[in-house]
Write a protein that holds these residues in place. Structure first.
Motif, mmCIF file in Angstrom:
data_model
loop_
_atom_site.group_PDB
_atom_site.id
_atom_site.type_symbol
_atom_site.label_atom_id
_atom_site.label_comp_id
_atom_site.label_asym_id
_atom_site.label_seq_id
_atom_site.Cartn_x
_atom_site.Cartn_y
_atom_site.Cartn_z
ATOM 1 N N LEU A 64 -4.150 4.774 9.102
ATOM 2 C CA LEU A 64 -4.042 6.212 8.848
ATOM 3 C C LEU A 64 -3.562 6.429 7.416
ATOM 4 C CD1 LEU A 64 -2.327 7.468 12.133
ATOM 5 C CD2 LEU A 64 -4.658 7.949 11.382
ATOM 6 N N TYR A 65 -4.066 7.479 6.778
ATOM 7 C CA TYR A 65 -3.627 7.856 5.430
ATOM 8 C C TYR A 65 -2.315 8.630 5.514
ATOM 9 C CZ TYR A 65 -8.202 6.737 3.430
ATOM 10 O OH TYR A 65 -9.331 6.094 3.008
ATOM 11 N N ARG A 66 -1.328 8.237 4.729
ATOM 12 C CA ARG A 66 -0.030 8.911 4.707
ATOM 13 C C ARG A 66 -0.155 10.359 4.229
ATOM 14 N NH1 ARG A 66 4.251 10.486 1.661
ATOM 15 N NH2 ARG A 66 6.312 10.091 2.553
ATOM 16 N N ASP A 67 -0.942 10.595 3.199
ATOM 17 C CA ASP A 67 -1.009 11.942 2.617
ATOM 18 C C ASP A 67 -1.868 12.918 3.414
ATOM 19 O OD1 ASP A 67 -3.513 10.871 1.966
ATOM 20 O OD2 ASP A 67 -3.521 11.736 -0.050
ATOM 21 N N LYS A 68 -2.430 12.486 4.534
ATOM 22 C CA LYS A 68 -3.257 13.377 5.351
ATOM 23 C C LYS A 68 -2.507 13.953 6.553
ATOM 24 C CE LYS A 68 -6.739 13.176 2.753
ATOM 25 N NZ LYS A 68 -7.061 14.367 1.964
ATOM 26 N N PHE A 69 -1.234 13.577 6.733
ATOM 27 C CA PHE A 69 -0.438 14.154 7.823
ATOM 28 C C PHE A 69 -0.035 15.574 7.447
ATOM 29 C CE2 PHE A 69 0.715 9.596 8.591
ATOM 30 C CZ PHE A 69 0.204 9.503 9.873
ATOM 31 N N GLY A 88 5.144 3.968 3.991
ATOM 32 C CA GLY A 88 3.860 3.328 4.264
ATOM 33 C C GLY A 88 3.612 2.172 3.311
ATOM 34 N N GLU A 89 2.453 1.571 3.412
ATOM 35 C CA GLU A 89 2.098 0.464 2.523
ATOM 36 C C GLU A 89 0.972 0.904 1.603
ATOM 37 O OE1 GLU A 89 -0.779 -2.701 4.445
ATOM 38 O OE2 GLU A 89 0.767 -2.190 5.910
ATOM 39 N N THR A 90 0.895 0.272 0.440
ATOM 40 C CA THR A 90 -0.109 0.638 -0.545
ATOM 41 C C THR A 90 -1.401 -0.123 -0.273
ATOM 42 O OG1 THR A 90 1.595 1.078 -2.193
ATOM 43 C CG2 THR A 90 -0.634 0.745 -3.012
ATOM 44 N N LYS A 91 -2.504 0.591 -0.328
ATOM 45 C CA LYS A 91 -3.833 -0.007 -0.183
ATOM 46 C C LYS A 91 -4.645 0.394 -1.398
ATOM 47 C CE LYS A 91 -8.035 0.235 2.678
ATOM 48 N NZ LYS A 91 -8.347 -1.167 2.746
ATOM 49 N N GLN A 92 -5.363 -0.564 -1.960
ATOM 50 C CA GLN A 92 -6.251 -0.268 -3.074
ATOM 51 C C GLN A 92 -7.603 0.145 -2.495
ATOM 52 O OE1 GLN A 92 -5.018 -0.137 -6.147
ATOM 53 N NE2 GLN A 92 -6.946 0.691 -6.832
ATOM 54 N N ASP A 93 -7.885 1.436 -2.563
ATOM 55 C CA ASP A 93 -9.109 1.984 -2.015
ATOM 56 C C ASP A 93 -10.157 2.041 -3.119
ATOM 57 O OD1 ASP A 93 -10.997 4.327 -1.393
ATOM 58 O OD2 ASP A 93 -9.891 4.112 0.497
ATOM 59 N N PRO A 94 -11.385 1.529 -2.886
ATOM 60 C CA PRO A 94 -12.403 1.529 -3.939
ATOM 61 C C PRO A 94 -12.798 2.933 -4.396
ATOM 62 C CG PRO A 94 -13.339 0.747 -1.851
ATOM 63 C CD PRO A 94 -11.859 0.917 -1.652
ATOM 64 N N GLU A 95 -12.650 3.923 -3.528
ATOM 65 C CA GLU A 95 -13.019 5.300 -3.879
ATOM 66 C C GLU A 95 -11.861 6.087 -4.485
ATOM 67 O OE1 GLU A 95 -16.120 6.731 -3.496
ATOM 68 O OE2 GLU A 95 -16.831 4.740 -2.898
ATOM 69 N N PHE A 96 -10.625 5.841 -3.994
ATOM 70 C CA PHE A 96 -9.501 6.709 -4.345
ATOM 71 C C PHE A 96 -8.369 6.008 -5.079
ATOM 72 C CE2 PHE A 96 -11.473 8.245 -0.381
ATOM 73 C CZ PHE A 96 -12.003 9.425 -0.871
ATOM 74 N N GLY A 97 -8.503 4.727 -5.352
ATOM 75 C CA GLY A 97 -7.431 4.005 -6.027
ATOM 76 C C GLY A 97 -6.320 3.652 -5.056
ATOM 77 N N ALA A 98 -5.093 3.617 -5.558
ATOM 78 C CA ALA A 98 -3.944 3.252 -4.725
ATOM 79 C C ALA A 98 -3.573 4.409 -3.805
ATOM 80 C CB ALA A 98 -2.759 2.872 -5.601
ATOM 81 N N VAL A 99 -3.588 4.153 -2.498
ATOM 82 C CA VAL A 99 -3.208 5.153 -1.504
ATOM 83 C C VAL A 99 -2.192 4.526 -0.558
ATOM 84 C CG1 VAL A 99 -5.370 6.460 -1.581
ATOM 85 C CG2 VAL A 99 -5.142 4.551 0.006
ATOM 86 N N LYS A 100 -1.384 5.364 0.070
ATOM 87 C CA LYS A 100 -0.402 4.911 1.061
ATOM 88 C C LYS A 100 -1.029 5.043 2.443
ATOM 89 C CE LYS A 100 3.176 4.128 -1.596
ATOM 90 N NZ LYS A 100 4.026 2.972 -1.572
ATOM 91 N N ILE A 101 -0.878 3.992 3.250
ATOM 92 C CA ILE A 101 -1.460 3.983 4.590
ATOM 93 C C ILE A 101 -0.463 3.423 5.595
ATOM 94 C CG2 ILE A 101 -3.821 3.696 3.727
ATOM 95 C CD1 ILE A 101 -3.542 0.703 4.742
ATOM 96 N N GLN A 129 -5.824 11.788 9.310
ATOM 97 C CA GLN A 129 -7.112 11.145 9.094
ATOM 98 C C GLN A 129 -6.912 9.653 8.950
ATOM 99 O OE1 GLN A 129 -9.337 12.270 5.596
ATOM 100 N NE2 GLN A 129 -11.245 11.479 6.438
ATOM 101 N N GLY A 130 -7.855 8.896 9.489
ATOM 102 C CA GLY A 130 -7.787 7.448 9.404
ATOM 103 C C GLY A 130 -9.160 6.833 9.236
ATOM 104 N N CYS A 131 -9.133 5.511 9.035
ATOM 105 C CA CYS A 131 -10.357 4.760 8.797
ATOM 106 C C CYS A 131 -10.298 3.429 9.526
ATOM 107 C CB CYS A 131 -10.527 4.466 7.304
ATOM 108 S SG CYS A 131 -10.639 5.936 6.256
ATOM 109 N N ALA A 132 -11.441 2.789 9.609
ATOM 110 C CA ALA A 132 -11.535 1.402 10.063
ATOM 111 C C ALA A 132 -11.634 0.534 8.817
ATOM 112 C CB ALA A 132 -12.760 1.211 10.950
ATOM 113 N N GLU A 133 -11.046 -0.628 8.864
ATOM 114 C CA GLU A 133 -11.100 -1.549 7.721
ATOM 115 C C GLU A 133 -12.539 -1.904 7.362
ATOM 116 O OE1 GLU A 133 -8.773 -2.712 5.696
ATOM 117 O OE2 GLU A 133 -6.990 -2.050 6.752
ATOM 118 N N ASP A 134 -13.458 -1.810 8.314
ATOM 119 C CA ASP A 134 -14.851 -2.190 8.080
ATOM 120 C C ASP A 134 -15.638 -1.158 7.287
ATOM 121 O OD1 ASP A 134 -14.369 -4.531 9.411
ATOM 122 O OD2 ASP A 134 -15.434 -3.973 11.222
#
Length: 185
Positions: A64-69, A88-101, A129-134
């Protein structure tokens, strides 16, 4: 020859692909994706101080995205404070850069600043909002949750509205199909 081939029924592979198109949770060539209510199992409760506590059990391979709550009152006269959300933890998203999840679990607490004098059951609207790792993301999810606030947890305000459902019920007002791509809404 083709007529004879299809006279006994369509080949299984063709039917499987048609089935994949009919089920947006399963994209061609990929695994089955869980419906959002199974990927992100949300429960609500009330803390001793009267705060609304929301918890998500997140299945492996999902986040889940932290900033979408977002949490807002749905009962007239109910006022909620700013949600307290862990880092939360930081994820490097190819579309949005560093996001907290959040993976595995997420929990946030929402203070009740004011409640209707009538007391009882209150409703709040929760968005996330959330995503699948795939590589697929679900559309933003919106639910109403019902909860009770302790009588001394917040100063009453003028009576308004009536509660709509029993405590502990949630209503999903989003679609159940994930969307392809890593989009954040």
């Amino acid at each position: 020859l083709l007529l004879a081939l299809f006279a006994g029924g369509a080949p299984a592979g063709v039917l499987d692909e048609i089935d994949n198109i009919a089920k947006p949770e399963k994209l061609a060539g990929q695994r089955d994706f869980l419906p959002p209510d199974q990927a992100f199992v949300m429960t609500e409760s009330t803390a001793a101080d009267g705060s609304l506590v929301l918890r998500w059990d997140i299945q492996p391979g999902y986040y889940l995205y932290r900033d979408k709550f977002k949490v807002s009152p749905a009962t007239p006269g109910l006022t909620l404070g700013e949600p307290r959300i862990p880092d939360g933890e930081t994820k490097q998203d190819p579309e949005f850069g560093a996001v907290k999840i959040f993976k595995h679990a997420a929990e946030l607490s929402v203070p009740v600043s004011a409640r209707p004098a009538a007391g009882g059951v209150f409703e709040a609207e929760v968005r996330y909002q959330g995503c699948a790792e795939d590589g697929i993301c679900y559309p933003p999810i919106k639910k109403k949750v019902a909860f009770t606030a302790a009588a001394d947890s917040a100063a009453p305000v003028s009576a308004g509205g009536s509660p709509g459902s029993a405590a502990g019920n949630t209503t999903n007002t989003s679609g159940n199909a994930p969307s392809a791509g890593a989009e954040q809404g």
